[in-house]
Design a protein around this motif. Structure first.
Motif, PDB file in Angstrom:
ATOM      1  N   TYR A 293     -16.509 -34.310  31.104  1.00 25.62           N
ATOM      2  CA  TYR A 293     -17.340 -35.017  30.134  1.00 25.62           C
ATOM      3  C   TYR A 293     -17.948 -36.369  30.377  1.00 25.62           C
TER       4      TYR A 293
ATOM      5  N   GLN B  82     -20.887 -26.010  28.594  1.00 30.24           N
ATOM      6  CA  GLN B  82     -19.892 -26.871  29.153  1.00 30.24           C
ATOM      7  C   GLN B  82     -18.530 -26.010  29.460  1.00 30.24           C
TER       8      GLN B  82
ATOM      9  N   LYS C 260     -23.253 -40.595  31.557  1.00 23.07           N
ATOM     10  CA  LYS C 260     -23.775 -39.718  32.081  1.00 23.07           C
ATOM     11  C   LYS C 260     -24.556 -40.181  32.957  1.00 23.07           C
TER      12      LYS C 260
ATOM     13  N   TYR D  82     -14.488 -24.336  23.885  1.00 24.36           N
ATOM     14  CA  TYR D  82     -16.135 -24.616  24.071  1.00 24.36           C
ATOM     15  C   TYR D  82     -16.662 -23.607  23.659  1.00 24.36           C
TER      16      TYR D  82
ATOM     17  N   SER E  42     -16.295 -33.621  21.337  1.00 23.15           N
ATOM     18  CA  SER E  42     -16.815 -32.640  22.157  1.00 23.15           C
ATOM     19  C   SER E  42     -16.034 -31.466  22.474  1.00 23.15           C
TER      20      SER E  42
ATOM     21  N   ARG F  45     -20.676 -35.777  32.902  1.00 21.39           N
ATOM     22  CA  ARG F  45     -22.017 -34.761  32.596  1.00 21.39           C
ATOM     23  C   ARG F  45     -22.293 -34.982  31.208  1.00 21.39           C
ATOM     24  N   TYR F  46     -21.509 -35.158  30.084  1.00 22.89           N
ATOM     25  CA  TYR F  46     -21.870 -35.377  28.977  1.00 22.89           C
ATOM     26  C   TYR F  46     -21.733 -36.580  28.167  1.00 22.89           C
TER      27      TYR F  46
END
Length: 911
Positions: free
Chosen positions: A773, A835, A781, A820, A797, A776-777
């Motif tokens: 996370y 994800q 990021k 997810y 998330s 990448r998210y």
């Protein structure tokens, strides 16, 4: 605990050595023979005690120094051995005790056995028990000639010349530096963990070379005192050697004390303790009464818990095999100190960062997020912030230091094992075991009885011996393996039963009347499940011990060593699976196959599979490990000391009169003690090896495991010491150069630990999802993971959305669950998102990288650390060279003296 104050040999040359008045009287006797004595006890046959003469000229050559009682100092007279350690004449020391019942029907076998013992040169004396008229004791003394004869046969190494050291400039420089270091240390405070040399008065550094004893070359050896040249342990070992090889009936296999113990001819056989372990006078002012008293005061007392163990004294009293066990246990305990420190640091790091953790903050502040029900009927919607406490506790064990600690412990296990090999090499050198080889193992009586009709010639000894056909051995081995798999299946069945209990219990706890239980129903389910699992574990351990014993006997191992290795391996497999199967379930299966809201998986289409807590499954794993580890170690320590204490107290209580107990001779006091475990040190090693598994295999989930193990082992060392010194009969001082099969098991655990910790970090903890996370998210990021702010929004998330109206219960709105998946309003509702696949790929990549990295580091460290220190290797090789030279010079000098005495010419060359 870990090191010792100095290596000891039982054969040191020393002036002013302690002697007692009774012992010194032996040297006033003529060298020709002792007077025979005939003992008439009941209807048993008379036993004649005789000792073969000693060649006076040989004693002169050997330079035997005979000290008279009037020349003894007051300090030497204080340590005089009690009369109960000698025959009735007060001269012959008791080296071994045999116990039998007069009501036993094996009179002929016993009489033949004892007659053959006398023919082998041993001296026997019978005496009836004071407290039980049916019990008879046979006291055994091994005279000097018999000791020499069997010492030569057994290749026992004895001292023959004082050691000399290197003479090159390097060594002279090192010696000068060593002297200066000693002078500097004298100004520094003493290490409180070391025992003072004054506390061990008759133990000093080894200063003699040794060689296999030979009667023909007796003049080579340093014999200052004939009665102490062979110490008590060596004397007992020689007598046991004779007992093992003496016949009791005519026949090839009708020999040995073990068979006589099995068929009830004798009740017990053991070497006696060296007197009482207690004294009316303080040891500081009056000194130690004997080595047992010294061990009790300087090793077994609780006040010595922080001191190094006197390993040389332990080895001297109990033998090298037991000495190596305590050396290994002390080394393991000492190596736990850095592991416990690092684990405590990781735990404290979690404590200090618990409130600043971004994940914990988001969970504690999530007052608007509703979590989906975690059970079918009685669970209600709950807010995410109700898991605040669980989230903070989870952070204690699942934080930034988890990966570092897992790598550290994997490397620690390798360093521990590699440096133990070096430590073992030093001990085998100090204890003169470098050139010692295992004696030929005796064939087990059960094996002989089973295969007495089938014989073959032993390729080593050239003698006929019982032989087990290959097909018979294969069939028995296959049945044993099948039994092992059946027992492991039983373990898995019990784990499945506990899983079913958890599924049923969570429904009931969720609807419990007590508010506290209803609120924390998951904790109640996990806690009761762990306790039930522990009870099952302890019950099955008893069953496993009997099954392992049965299967090992079914295999019909040929020797005792093969029997011990087979039994130890079975016990380890059974107990390892028994202890860790439930932990493996929680770590890798709990919550992995539960499904999703609206499509949950059910067991037998009835019970919904258990899910992890919203804060993760790591808290359940930590709870399982901590409860089992603490309760098992507490129970083991209680049983190890509690049962022998109660048994010995009850035995003395039955005698009733305490004054009579105090006046009992030493051999009868020893008879009333507990014998050593039937399986020797297997139970002791097994307990520590299983603990080693707890410390290394799942340490990523429980960083406090090394600290708990360290605290337990500090107690364990003193418990074992107290048990060996005070509660058990003295075991046979056996020799050994290593810890046997346990080293291979420890190496296997070290490899398994790397794999399991990699999976725990990748699958059980949330380290990888947080990592993915952040990179990448999250808000960072593409910038790299640098601060906790990079995890902002992680909780939201990691939670998916479910539409409650799909349940058909009349509820509306949305709830969240850990997964997810796409939301219900998307085109691919409840499908796995991208994800999820990123996290899965990262988990697999982490496992591969972690394992290869750690295994590479482990292999590199193992390559860098040699099994034997270089200086020790050089010293061993040089000493072998010097021994050959000195043996040659000593023989040459002896022959030249002979020629000179005979008036013959001699030259400076080999005659």
């Amino acid at each position: 605990m870990v090191h010792h104050s100095g290596s000891i040999q039982s054969f040191k040359q020393q002036k002013g050595r302690k002697m007692n008045k009774v012992e010194s009287n032996l040297y006033k006797l003529s060298s020709s023979a002792f007077s025979d004595s005939c003992l008439d006890v009941g209807k048993d046959s008379c036993i004649e005690d005789s000792e073969h003469g000693t060649d006076e000229a040989q004693l002169i050559k050997a330079k035997v120094i005979i000290r008279k009682p009037e020349t003894m100092t007051k300090k030497e007279k204080k340590v005089a051995a009690p009369p109960s350690l000698f025959f009735k004449d007060g001269k012959k020391r008791i080296d071994y005790i045999l116990v039998y019942k007069k009501s036993s029907l094996q009179v002929e076998k016993r009489s033949t056995f004892e007659r053959n013992l006398r023919e082998e040169g041993l001296m026997l004396e019978r005496e009836q028990s004071i407290t039980n008229s049916d019990i008879m004791f046979v006291k055994i003394h091994c005279p000097w000639d018999t000791l020499c004869k069997y010492a030569e046969r057994m290749n026992i190494r004895m001292p023959f010349r004082k050691k000399c050291y290197y003479t090159d400039w390097k060594n002279r420089t090192l010696n000068s530096l060593f002297r200066k270091t000693i002078q500097l240390r004298s100004w520094l405070p003493k290490n409180p963990m070391q025992l003072d040399k004054e506390a061990l008065p008759d133990l000093e550094e080894t200063d003699c070379y040794t060689a296999p004893f030979s009667r023909a070359r007796m003049h080579h050896f340093t014999i200052t005192n004939k009665d102490t040249f062979f110490n008590n342990s060596t004397r007992s070992r020689i007598v046991h050697h004779v007992l093992q090889r003496t016949k009791y009936e005519d026949g090839k296999t009708k020999m040995g004390i073990n068979k006589l113990l099995n068929n009830g001819t004798y009740e017990a056989s053991f070497p006696p303790h060296e007197g009482s372990y207690q004294s009316r006078h303080p040891i500081k002012t009056h000194g130690a009464k004997n080595h047992r008293h010294l061990l009790y005061k300087r090793w077994a007392c609780w006040g010595m818990w922080y001191k190094y163990q006197p390993l040389d004294l332990i080895r001297r009293y109990f033998g090298e095999k037991i000495g190596l066990y305590f050396a290994w246990l002390g080394w393991y305990t000492g190596m736990l100190i850095p592991a416990a420190f690092v684990g405590l640091f990781v735990f404290l790091y979690g404590v200090f960062t618990m409130h600043s953790s971004q994940v914990s903050k988001e969970i504690c502040q999530a007052t608007e997020i509703l979590m989906c029900p975690m059970c079918e009927r009685n669970c209600m919607l709950q807010k995410l912030n109700e898991s605040c406490i669980y989230a903070k506790v989870t952070h204690l064990f699942d934080n930034g230091g988890t990966v570092f600690f897992a790598i550290f412990m994997a490397i620690w296990a390798t360093v521990f094992l590699e440096f133990w090999k070096r430590r073992r090499a030093v001990l085998t050198y100090d204890w003169d075991l470098i050139d010692w080889e295992e004696e030929e193992e005796n064939v087990r009586p059960q094996f002989e009885r089973k295969y007495a009709q089938v014989e073959r010639v032993n390729p080593i000894t050239g003698k006929p011996e019982p032989y087990q056909p290959f097909m018979d051995k294969l069939l028995r081995l296959m049945i044993s393996i099948l039994g092992i798999f059946l027992m492991i299946s039983l373990v898995l069945t019990t784990v499945f039963a506990v899983v079913v209990y958890r599924l049923v219990a969570m429904e009931h706890f969720a609807s419990f009347k007590w508010y506290f239980v209803k609120k924390y129903w998951q904790f109640a389910t996990s806690g009761t499940g762990v306790c039930i699992n522990f009870v099952i574990i302890m019950f099955l351990n008893v069953v496993y011990e009997k099954v392992a014993y049965f299967l090992t006997n079914l295999e019909q191992p040929r020797t005792e060593l093969e029997w011990e290795n087979s039994y130890a391996l079975k016990m380890f497999l059974f107990q390892f699976v028994n202890l860790n199967s439930s932990i493996f379930y929680i770590a890798f299966f709990l919550g992995r196959f539960s499904g999703r809201p609206g499509k949950y998986n059910k067991l037998f289409d009835r019970w919904r599979l258990e899910e992890c807590h919203p804060s993760g499954c790591l808290i359940d794993l930590c709870l399982q490990m901590s409860v089992i580890m603490v309760l098992k170690q507490t129970w083991n320590n209680f049983m190890e000391l509690g049962y022998p204490l109660f048994h010995n107290w009850w035995t003395q209580h039955k005698i009733k009169r305490n004054e009579q107990v105090m006046k009992l001779p030493q051999w009868e006091k020893d008879w009333n003690l507990q014998p050593m475990n039937l399986h020797g040190l297997i139970d002791e090693y097994l307990e520590m090896v299983l603990q080693f598994g707890f410390v290394t295999i799942f340490v990523a989930a429980f960083p406090l495991a090394p600290l708990l193990a360290l605290m337990n082992n500090i107690i364990e060392i003193r418990l074992d010491a107290y048990k060996f010194v005070t509660q058990w009969r003295r075991p046979l001082p056996a020799r050994a150069t290593n810890i046997g099969i346990w080293y291979g098991i420890l190496e296997g655990i070290g490899v398994l630990a790397v794999i399991t910790n990699a999976f725990v970090i990748a699958i059980t903890s949330d380290y990888i999802p947080r990592f993915v996370y952040a990179f990448r998210y999250g808000p960072c990021k593409g910038q790299g993971y640098s601060q906790e702010r990079c995890l902002k929004g992680y909780v939201n998330s990691s939670l998916s959305v479910f539409d409650l109206s799909e349940l058909g219960t009349g509820q509306s709105g949305y709830c969240r669950y850990r997964d997810y998946r796409a939301p219900p309003w998307s085109n691919n509702s409840y499908e796995l998102t991208l994800q999820f696949w990123h996290v899965l790929a990262a988990r697999l990549a982490f496992i591969i990288v972690f394992e290869h990295l750690v295994f590479g580091i482990k292999s590199f460290i193992a390559y860098l650390i040699p099994d034997m220190p270089k200086d020790l290797s050089d010293r061993v090789r040089r000493e072998k060279y010097l021994v050959q030279e000195m043996m040659y010079d000593a023989e040459l000098e002896h022959l030249q003296k002979q020629r000179k005495c005979q008036g013959k010419q001699y030259h400076q060359e080999w005659p």
